[in-house]
Design a protein around this motif. Structure first.
Motif, PDB file in Angstrom:
ATOM      1  N   GLN A 272       0.838  -1.195   0.000  1.00 25.22           N
ATOM      2  CA  GLN A 272       0.000   0.000   0.000  1.00 25.22           C
ATOM      3  C   GLN A 272       0.874   1.246   0.000  1.00 25.22           C
ATOM      4  OE1 GLN A 272      -3.443  -0.278  -0.120  1.00 25.22           O
ATOM      5  NE2 GLN A 272      -3.033  -2.483  -0.286  1.00 25.22           N
ATOM      6  N   VAL A 273       0.405   2.282  -0.670  1.00 20.49           N
ATOM      7  CA  VAL A 273       1.102   3.567  -0.645  1.00 20.49           C
ATOM      8  C   VAL A 273       1.006   4.151   0.756  1.00 20.49           C
ATOM      9  CG1 VAL A 273       1.081   5.933  -1.524  1.00 20.49           C
ATOM     10  CG2 VAL A 273       0.709   4.006  -3.095  1.00 20.49           C
ATOM     11  N   ALA A 274       2.139   4.555   1.311  1.00 18.43           N
ATOM     12  CA  ALA A 274       2.180   5.112   2.667  1.00 18.43           C
ATOM     13  C   ALA A 274       1.648   6.547   2.663  1.00 18.43           C
ATOM     14  CB  ALA A 274       3.602   5.074   3.204  1.00 18.43           C
ATOM     15  N   GLN A 275       1.287   7.021   3.828  1.00 19.23           N
ATOM     16  CA  GLN A 275       0.788   8.391   3.937  1.00 19.23           C
ATOM     17  C   GLN A 275       1.858   9.390   3.509  1.00 19.23           C
ATOM     18  OE1 GLN A 275      -0.818   9.357   7.786  1.00 19.23           O
ATOM     19  NE2 GLN A 275      -1.367  11.453   7.205  1.00 19.23           N
ATOM     20  N   ASN A 276       3.114   9.082   3.856  1.00 17.56           N
ATOM     21  CA  ASN A 276       4.235   9.932   3.467  1.00 17.56           C
ATOM     22  C   ASN A 276       5.356   9.049   2.920  1.00 17.56           C
ATOM     23  OD1 ASN A 276       3.269  12.594   4.467  1.00 17.56           O
ATOM     24  ND2 ASN A 276       3.387  11.571   6.463  1.00 17.56           N
ATOM     25  N   PRO A 277       6.086   9.516   1.918  1.00 16.60           N
ATOM     26  CA  PRO A 277       7.211   8.731   1.406  1.00 16.60           C
ATOM     27  C   PRO A 277       8.351   8.687   2.416  1.00 16.60           C
ATOM     28  CG  PRO A 277       7.166  10.891   0.379  1.00 16.60           C
ATOM     29  CD  PRO A 277       5.911  10.793   1.205  1.00 16.60           C
ATOM     30  N   SER A 278       9.256   7.742   2.233  1.00 13.74           N
ATOM     31  CA  SER A 278      10.415   7.582   3.123  1.00 13.74           C
ATOM     32  C   SER A 278      11.704   7.800   2.347  1.00 13.74           C
ATOM     33  CB  SER A 278      10.436   6.179   3.743  1.00 13.74           C
ATOM     34  OG  SER A 278       9.283   5.936   4.504  1.00 13.74           O
TER      35      SER A 278
ATOM     36  N   LEU B  78      -1.917  -0.981  -9.776  1.00  9.65           N
ATOM     37  CA  LEU B  78      -0.989  -0.960  -8.646  1.00  9.65           C
ATOM     38  C   LEU B  78       0.163   0.004  -8.902  1.00  9.65           C
ATOM     39  CD1 LEU B  78      -0.452  -2.528  -5.921  1.00  9.65           C
ATOM     40  CD2 LEU B  78       1.029  -4.041  -7.275  1.00  9.65           C
ATOM     41  N   TYR B  79       0.569   0.687  -7.857  1.00 12.12           N
ATOM     42  CA  TYR B  79       1.768   1.510  -7.948  1.00 12.12           C
ATOM     43  C   TYR B  79       2.969   0.600  -8.197  1.00 12.12           C
ATOM     44  CZ  TYR B  79       5.378   4.935  -6.941  1.00 12.12           C
ATOM     45  OH  TYR B  79       6.460   5.760  -7.052  1.00 12.12           O
ATOM     46  N   HIS B  80       3.935   1.078  -8.966  1.00  7.80           N
ATOM     47  CA  HIS B  80       5.152   0.314  -9.219  1.00  7.80           C
ATOM     48  C   HIS B  80       6.261   1.258  -9.658  1.00  7.80           C
ATOM     49  CE1 HIS B  80       2.898   0.566 -12.988  1.00  7.80           C
ATOM     50  NE2 HIS B  80       4.066   0.534 -13.621  1.00  7.80           N
TER      51      HIS B  80
ATOM     52  N   MET C  57      11.070  -6.896 -12.899  1.00  6.94           N
ATOM     53  CA  MET C  57      12.501  -7.177 -12.775  1.00  6.94           C
ATOM     54  C   MET C  57      12.946  -7.354 -11.331  1.00  6.94           C
ATOM     55  SD  MET C  57      14.259  -4.869 -15.787  1.00  6.94           S
ATOM     56  CE  MET C  57      15.860  -5.643 -15.508  1.00  6.94           C
ATOM     57  N   GLY C  58      12.052  -7.069 -10.376  1.00 10.42           N
ATOM     58  CA  GLY C  58      12.423  -7.249  -8.981  1.00 10.42           C
ATOM     59  C   GLY C  58      11.401  -6.621  -8.057  1.00 10.42           C
ATOM     60  N   TYR C  59      11.734  -6.599  -6.774  1.00 14.05           N
ATOM     61  CA  TYR C  59      10.868  -6.014  -5.751  1.00 14.05           C
ATOM     62  C   TYR C  59      11.685  -5.029  -4.921  1.00 14.05           C
ATOM     63  CZ  TYR C  59       7.982 -10.105  -6.803  1.00 14.05           C
ATOM     64  OH  TYR C  59       7.239 -11.058  -7.455  1.00 14.05           O
ATOM     65  N   MET C  60      11.118  -3.854  -4.683  1.00  7.24           N
ATOM     66  CA  MET C  60      11.752  -2.921  -3.763  1.00  7.24           C
ATOM     67  C   MET C  60      11.314  -3.286  -2.346  1.00  7.24           C
ATOM     68  SD  MET C  60      13.397  -1.592  -6.118  1.00  7.24           S
ATOM     69  CE  MET C  60      14.377  -0.277  -5.393  1.00  7.24           C
ATOM     70  N   LEU C  61      12.017  -2.750  -1.350  1.00 14.93           N
ATOM     71  CA  LEU C  61      11.826  -3.232   0.023  1.00 14.93           C
ATOM     72  C   LEU C  61      10.559  -2.719   0.702  1.00 14.93           C
ATOM     73  CD1 LEU C  61      15.457  -3.407   1.453  1.00 14.93           C
ATOM     74  CD2 LEU C  61      14.107  -5.124   0.223  1.00 14.93           C
ATOM     75  N   ASP C  62       9.747  -1.967  -0.030  1.00 19.06           N
ATOM     76  CA  ASP C  62       8.401  -1.653   0.481  1.00 19.06           C
ATOM     77  C   ASP C  62       7.359  -2.604  -0.112  1.00 19.06           C
ATOM     78  OD1 ASP C  62       8.395  -0.726  -2.110  1.00 19.06           O
ATOM     79  OD2 ASP C  62       7.926   1.361  -1.612  1.00 19.06           O
ATOM     80  N   GLY C  63       7.812  -3.541  -0.934  1.00 15.97           N
ATOM     81  CA  GLY C  63       6.928  -4.546  -1.511  1.00 15.97           C
ATOM     82  C   GLY C  63       6.489  -4.271  -2.927  1.00 15.97           C
ATOM     83  N   PHE C  64       6.605  -3.024  -3.371  1.00 15.62           N
ATOM     84  CA  PHE C  64       6.198  -2.709  -4.737  1.00 15.62           C
ATOM     85  C   PHE C  64       7.205  -3.272  -5.745  1.00 15.62           C
ATOM     86  CE2 PHE C  64       3.960   0.892  -2.563  1.00 15.62           C
ATOM     87  CZ  PHE C  64       2.673   0.529  -2.947  1.00 15.62           C
ATOM     88  N   GLY C  65       6.693  -3.636  -6.921  1.00 14.26           N
ATOM     89  CA  GLY C  65       7.551  -4.184  -7.953  1.00 14.26           C
ATOM     90  C   GLY C  65       8.314  -3.100  -8.693  1.00 14.26           C
ATOM     91  N   ILE C  66       9.429  -3.515  -9.300  1.00 11.50           N
ATOM     92  CA  ILE C  66      10.161  -2.630 -10.195  1.00 11.50           C
ATOM     93  C   ILE C  66      10.233  -3.310 -11.553  1.00 11.50           C
ATOM     94  CG2 ILE C  66      12.414  -3.480  -9.374  1.00 11.50           C
ATOM     95  CD1 ILE C  66      13.474  -0.602 -10.044  1.00 11.50           C
TER      96      ILE C  66
END
Length: 314
Positions: free
Chosen positions: A173-179, A293-295, A249-258
């Motif tokens: 899920q998209v967070a309320q604020n980016p990190s 989905l966001y990616h 091509m992979g997964y970023m550590l927030d779970g979203f795909g790249i």
């Protein structure tokens, strides 16, 4: 009677001529369509000879940058003991851009025993395990003293195994604020090795300065092989697309795909097409089904993969 017969014979000939003419026009039209398609394909090829340097777009939170920005990488901080190459003069163009094709690569063809697994646990989690070694060859590390790459970057580090054990949300899920993005792995490639963001520990554009192998990767002081750039070899190894949207091509550590650098209609994306975290939302193939989905996307220009975490990183 002769006139009628003559006219009767002329009609098939005229009809035949019309058919031949239509076929010729159709063939020319098809040829033009092929040429147009070829022109579109040519236009979609990234010019790797004039890439913008990204150093000025590196924002650092602990140095006063409190939020991410478009076309930028939002780092949490810089290490105090940064190392690597700081001189890209020999592949810098007169207009201030850099030429990927002139930049030396770390040569070699070292193979590894890669272990990598991605599974869903049925409880909303994606489990990723492995040993962090790539399932493709790499250059020789430490960089050989006799190589051209060593003149610029004497990277003394080897490549070692690391335990990979990530538990990521299956439907992030998209967070309320980016990190902001720390150093170390930002994600994991389907090749089994880490994806790092676009900055070196010196705070410059890693892809433009550091010596990478033909897969766009190298190692560091942690002895972890990782990627900074979406080289053609890396893309062809993972992304088997022939048209349309790039494959996962992979997964970023927030779970979203790249995904690779091609968008919904097969267009080549740049950072200008993406948001401040280097991604966007539209339907993509996700665990075998189309999901809105966001990616993230790899691109050929800085920041190359991630600008900030859109979700909540592990």
């Amino acid at each position: 009677m002769k006139t009628l017969l003559h006219n009767y014979l002329k009609r098939p000939l005229a009809l035949f001529s019309i058919i031949i003419l239509m076929l010729i026009i159709s063939c020319k039209s098809d040829d033009n369509s092929i040429l147009l398609e070829e022109e579109v394909i040519v236009n979609q090829q990234e010019n790797l000879t004039t890439l913008p340097f990204g150093g000025s777009n590196i924002l650092i939170r602990n140095q006063g940058s409190s939020m991410p920005d478009f076309l930028s990488l939002w780092l949490c901080g810089l290490p105090s003991n940064g190392a690597g190459n700081s001189d890209a003069t020999d592949w810098t163009n007169t207009d201030g851009t850099w030429d990927y094709t002139r930049k030396p690569q770390v040569e070699g063809n070292v193979t590894w025993m890669s272990e990598f697994s991605v599974s869903l646990d049925g409880n909303g989690n994606r489990i990723i395990t492995g040993n962090a070694l790539p399932d493709h060859p790499t250059g020789v590390f430490p960089i050989e003293r006799s190589s051209v790459a060593y003149r610029y970057d004497g990277n003394p580090n080897i490549i070692s195994e690391h335990i990979i054990n990530y538990t990521l949300p299956a439907m992030p899920q998209v967070a309320q604020n980016p990190s902001c993005v720390p150093f170390g792995p930002s994600g994991i490639s389907l090749s089994g090795s880490a994806i790092y963001h676009g900055s070196s520990t010196l705070g410059n554009d890693a892809a433009a300065h550091e010596m990478l192998d033909r897969f766009g990767g190298h190692t560091d002081g942690t002895e972890r092989y990782h990627y900074h750039f979406p080289s053609e070899d890396l893309q062809h190894h993972i992304d088997k697309r022939s048209s349309g949207h790039s494959e996962l091509m992979g997964y970023m550590l927030d779970g979203f795909g790249i995904y690779g650098p091609y968008g919904e209609d097969g267009e080549l994306l740049t950072s200008k097409d993406l948001d401040e975290c280097h991604g966007h939302t539209h339907p993509v193939l996700w665990d075998g089904v189309m999901v809105n989905l966001y990616h993230y996307h790899w691109t050929y220009d800085f920041p190359y993969n991630i600008g900030c975490f859109k979700g909540t990183p592990q």
